[in-house]
Design a protein around this motif. Structure first.
Motif, mmCIF file in Angstrom:
data_model
loop_
_atom_site.group_PDB
_atom_site.id
_atom_site.type_symbol
_atom_site.label_atom_id
_atom_site.label_comp_id
_atom_site.label_asym_id
_atom_site.label_seq_id
_atom_site.Cartn_x
_atom_site.Cartn_y
_atom_site.Cartn_z
ATOM 1 N N THR A 31 66.380 -17.935 -5.743
ATOM 2 C CA THR A 31 67.628 -17.970 -6.487
ATOM 3 C C THR A 31 67.920 -16.601 -7.081
ATOM 4 O OG1 THR A 31 66.562 -18.599 -8.553
ATOM 5 C CG2 THR A 31 67.271 -20.385 -7.099
ATOM 6 N N LEU A 32 69.157 -16.369 -7.394
ATOM 7 C CA LEU A 32 69.578 -15.092 -7.969
ATOM 8 C C LEU A 32 68.891 -14.851 -9.311
ATOM 9 C CD1 LEU A 32 71.423 -12.605 -7.903
ATOM 10 C CD2 LEU A 32 73.194 -13.996 -8.949
ATOM 11 N N LEU A 33 68.768 -15.887 -10.117
ATOM 12 C CA LEU A 33 68.129 -15.743 -11.426
ATOM 13 C C LEU A 33 66.672 -15.334 -11.299
ATOM 14 C CD1 LEU A 33 68.369 -15.973 -14.466
ATOM 15 C CD2 LEU A 33 67.753 -18.383 -14.260
ATOM 16 N N SER A 34 65.960 -15.899 -10.368
ATOM 17 C CA SER A 34 64.551 -15.523 -10.199
ATOM 18 C C SER A 34 64.415 -14.101 -9.677
ATOM 19 C CB SER A 34 63.830 -16.497 -9.276
ATOM 20 O OG SER A 34 64.322 -16.383 -7.958
ATOM 21 N N ARG A 35 65.363 -13.653 -8.878
ATOM 22 C CA ARG A 35 65.319 -12.263 -8.401
ATOM 23 C C ARG A 35 65.644 -11.297 -9.526
ATOM 24 N NH1 ARG A 35 68.932 -12.222 -3.139
ATOM 25 N NH2 ARG A 35 69.990 -10.903 -4.609
ATOM 26 N N LEU A 36 66.573 -11.658 -10.421
ATOM 27 C CA LEU A 36 66.931 -10.768 -11.523
ATOM 28 C C LEU A 36 65.824 -10.664 -12.563
ATOM 29 C CD1 LEU A 36 70.676 -11.708 -12.122
ATOM 30 C CD2 LEU A 36 69.772 -9.621 -11.112
ATOM 31 N N THR A 37 65.061 -11.718 -12.741
ATOM 32 C CA THR A 37 64.008 -11.715 -13.750
ATOM 33 C C THR A 37 62.653 -11.319 -13.185
ATOM 34 O OG1 THR A 37 63.652 -14.074 -13.401
ATOM 35 C CG2 THR A 37 65.160 -13.443 -15.173
ATOM 36 N N PRO B 49 73.064 -23.538 -6.434
ATOM 37 C CA PRO B 49 72.411 -22.273 -6.800
ATOM 38 C C PRO B 49 72.648 -21.213 -5.734
ATOM 39 C CG PRO B 49 70.785 -23.957 -6.240
ATOM 40 C CD PRO B 49 72.127 -24.614 -6.245
ATOM 41 N N VAL B 50 72.859 -19.984 -6.191
ATOM 42 C CA VAL B 50 73.049 -18.869 -5.275
ATOM 43 C C VAL B 50 71.680 -18.483 -4.745
ATOM 44 C CG1 VAL B 50 73.855 -16.494 -5.072
ATOM 45 C CG2 VAL B 50 75.038 -18.075 -6.583
ATOM 46 N N THR B 51 71.538 -18.499 -3.439
ATOM 47 C CA THR B 51 70.244 -18.172 -2.845
ATOM 48 C C THR B 51 70.367 -16.961 -1.958
ATOM 49 O OG1 THR B 51 70.641 -19.686 -1.016
ATOM 50 C CG2 THR B 51 69.433 -20.558 -2.904
ATOM 51 N N GLY B 52 69.255 -16.237 -1.854
ATOM 52 C CA GLY B 52 69.212 -15.064 -0.994
ATOM 53 C C GLY B 52 68.757 -15.441 0.394
ATOM 54 N N VAL B 53 68.398 -14.432 1.166
ATOM 55 C CA VAL B 53 67.970 -14.654 2.544
ATOM 56 C C VAL B 53 66.678 -15.458 2.574
ATOM 57 C CG1 VAL B 53 67.253 -13.498 4.660
ATOM 58 C CG2 VAL B 53 69.080 -12.534 3.276
ATOM 59 N N ASP B 54 65.766 -15.180 1.657
ATOM 60 C CA ASP B 54 64.483 -15.875 1.668
ATOM 61 C C ASP B 54 64.510 -17.164 0.858
ATOM 62 O OD1 ASP B 54 64.695 -14.794 -0.814
ATOM 63 O OD2 ASP B 54 62.736 -13.836 -0.830
ATOM 64 N N ASN C 74 61.490 -5.787 -10.023
ATOM 65 C CA ASN C 74 62.825 -5.201 -9.963
ATOM 66 C C ASN C 74 63.157 -4.369 -11.197
ATOM 67 O OD1 ASN C 74 63.249 -6.457 -7.522
ATOM 68 N ND2 ASN C 74 64.181 -8.254 -8.434
ATOM 69 N N VAL C 75 62.288 -4.329 -12.187
ATOM 70 C CA VAL C 75 62.566 -3.601 -13.423
ATOM 71 C C VAL C 75 62.492 -2.097 -13.203
ATOM 72 C CG1 VAL C 75 61.734 -3.184 -15.769
ATOM 73 C CG2 VAL C 75 61.825 -5.503 -14.877
ATOM 74 N N GLY C 76 61.570 -1.638 -12.390
ATOM 75 C CA GLY C 76 61.356 -0.205 -12.162
ATOM 76 C C GLY C 76 62.607 0.539 -11.714
ATOM 77 N N PRO C 77 63.260 0.119 -10.643
ATOM 78 C CA PRO C 77 64.467 0.823 -10.205
ATOM 79 C C PRO C 77 65.579 0.807 -11.253
ATOM 80 C CG PRO C 77 63.656 -0.582 -8.452
ATOM 81 C CD PRO C 77 62.848 -0.901 -9.672
ATOM 82 N N GLY C 78 65.706 -0.293 -11.987
ATOM 83 C CA GLY C 78 66.728 -0.358 -13.031
ATOM 84 C C GLY C 78 66.444 0.619 -14.156
ATOM 85 N N MET C 79 65.177 0.701 -14.551
ATOM 86 C CA MET C 79 64.801 1.646 -15.612
ATOM 87 C C MET C 79 64.998 3.085 -15.146
ATOM 88 S SD MET C 79 64.163 -0.083 -18.214
ATOM 89 C CE MET C 79 63.344 1.037 -19.310
ATOM 90 N N LEU C 80 64.768 3.345 -13.871
ATOM 91 C CA LEU C 80 64.991 4.679 -13.330
ATOM 92 C C LEU C 80 66.467 5.056 -13.411
ATOM 93 C CD1 LEU C 80 63.612 7.063 -11.922
ATOM 94 C CD2 LEU C 80 64.136 5.960 -9.754
ATOM 95 N N VAL C 81 67.343 4.131 -13.119
ATOM 96 C CA VAL C 81 68.786 4.380 -13.219
ATOM 97 C C VAL C 81 69.187 4.629 -14.663
ATOM 98 C CG1 VAL C 81 71.053 3.304 -12.945
ATOM 99 C CG2 VAL C 81 69.372 3.131 -11.118
ATOM 100 N N VAL C 82 68.655 3.817 -15.590
ATOM 101 C CA VAL C 82 68.976 3.986 -17.011
ATOM 102 C C VAL C 82 68.478 5.339 -17.502
ATOM 103 C CG1 VAL C 82 68.465 3.122 -19.324
ATOM 104 C CG2 VAL C 82 69.075 1.530 -17.517
ATOM 105 N N ALA C 83 67.255 5.709 -17.148
ATOM 106 C CA ALA C 83 66.695 6.997 -17.580
ATOM 107 C C ALA C 83 67.493 8.161 -17.002
ATOM 108 C CB ALA C 83 65.233 7.096 -17.163
ATOM 109 N N GLY C 84 67.853 8.074 -15.738
ATOM 110 C CA GLY C 84 68.640 9.145 -15.118
ATOM 111 C C GLY C 84 70.010 9.287 -15.757
ATOM 112 N N SER C 85 70.640 8.168 -16.079
ATOM 113 C CA SER C 85 71.948 8.215 -16.723
ATOM 114 C C SER C 85 71.850 8.809 -18.128
ATOM 115 C CB SER C 85 72.535 6.803 -16.809
ATOM 116 O OG SER C 85 72.705 6.273 -15.533
ATOM 117 N N THR C 86 70.791 8.468 -18.843
ATOM 118 C CA THR C 86 70.600 9.006 -20.190
ATOM 119 C C THR C 86 70.389 10.514 -20.139
ATOM 120 O OG1 THR C 86 69.631 6.913 -20.886
ATOM 121 C CG2 THR C 86 69.209 8.820 -22.271
#
Length: 67
Positions: free
Chosen positions: A18-24, A10-15, A28-40
């Motif tokens: 796993t990568l999957l737990s960080r993505l879900t 499994p790909v692990t971060g510094v702490d 972490n949803v807020g910054p992604g939604m901000l990028v999507v809204a800004g692009s739209t």
């Protein structure tokens, strides 16, 4: 480091998370939604500006045909 060639781990971060737990992670949803809204907003703005330029060009062309 006794992993066999081609073995996956499994790909692990510094702490150690796993990568999957960080993505879900919901935090972490807020910054992604901000990028999507800004692009739209940027896409809509560029389409509107382009449409205005096309309308103005059509008016110039159409009025030039009248005389």
């Amino acid at each position: 480091g006794g992993a066999a060639p081609g073995a996956t781990a499994p790909v692990t971060g510094v702490d150690g998370s796993t990568l999957l737990s960080r993505l879900t992670d919901r935090r972490n949803v807020g910054p992604g939604m901000l990028v999507v809204a800004g692009s739209t907003v940027a896409l809509v703005a560029t389409r509107w500006i382009r449409a205005e330029q096309d309308r103005k060009a059509y008016r110039r062309h159409y009025s030039a045909t009248w005389g």
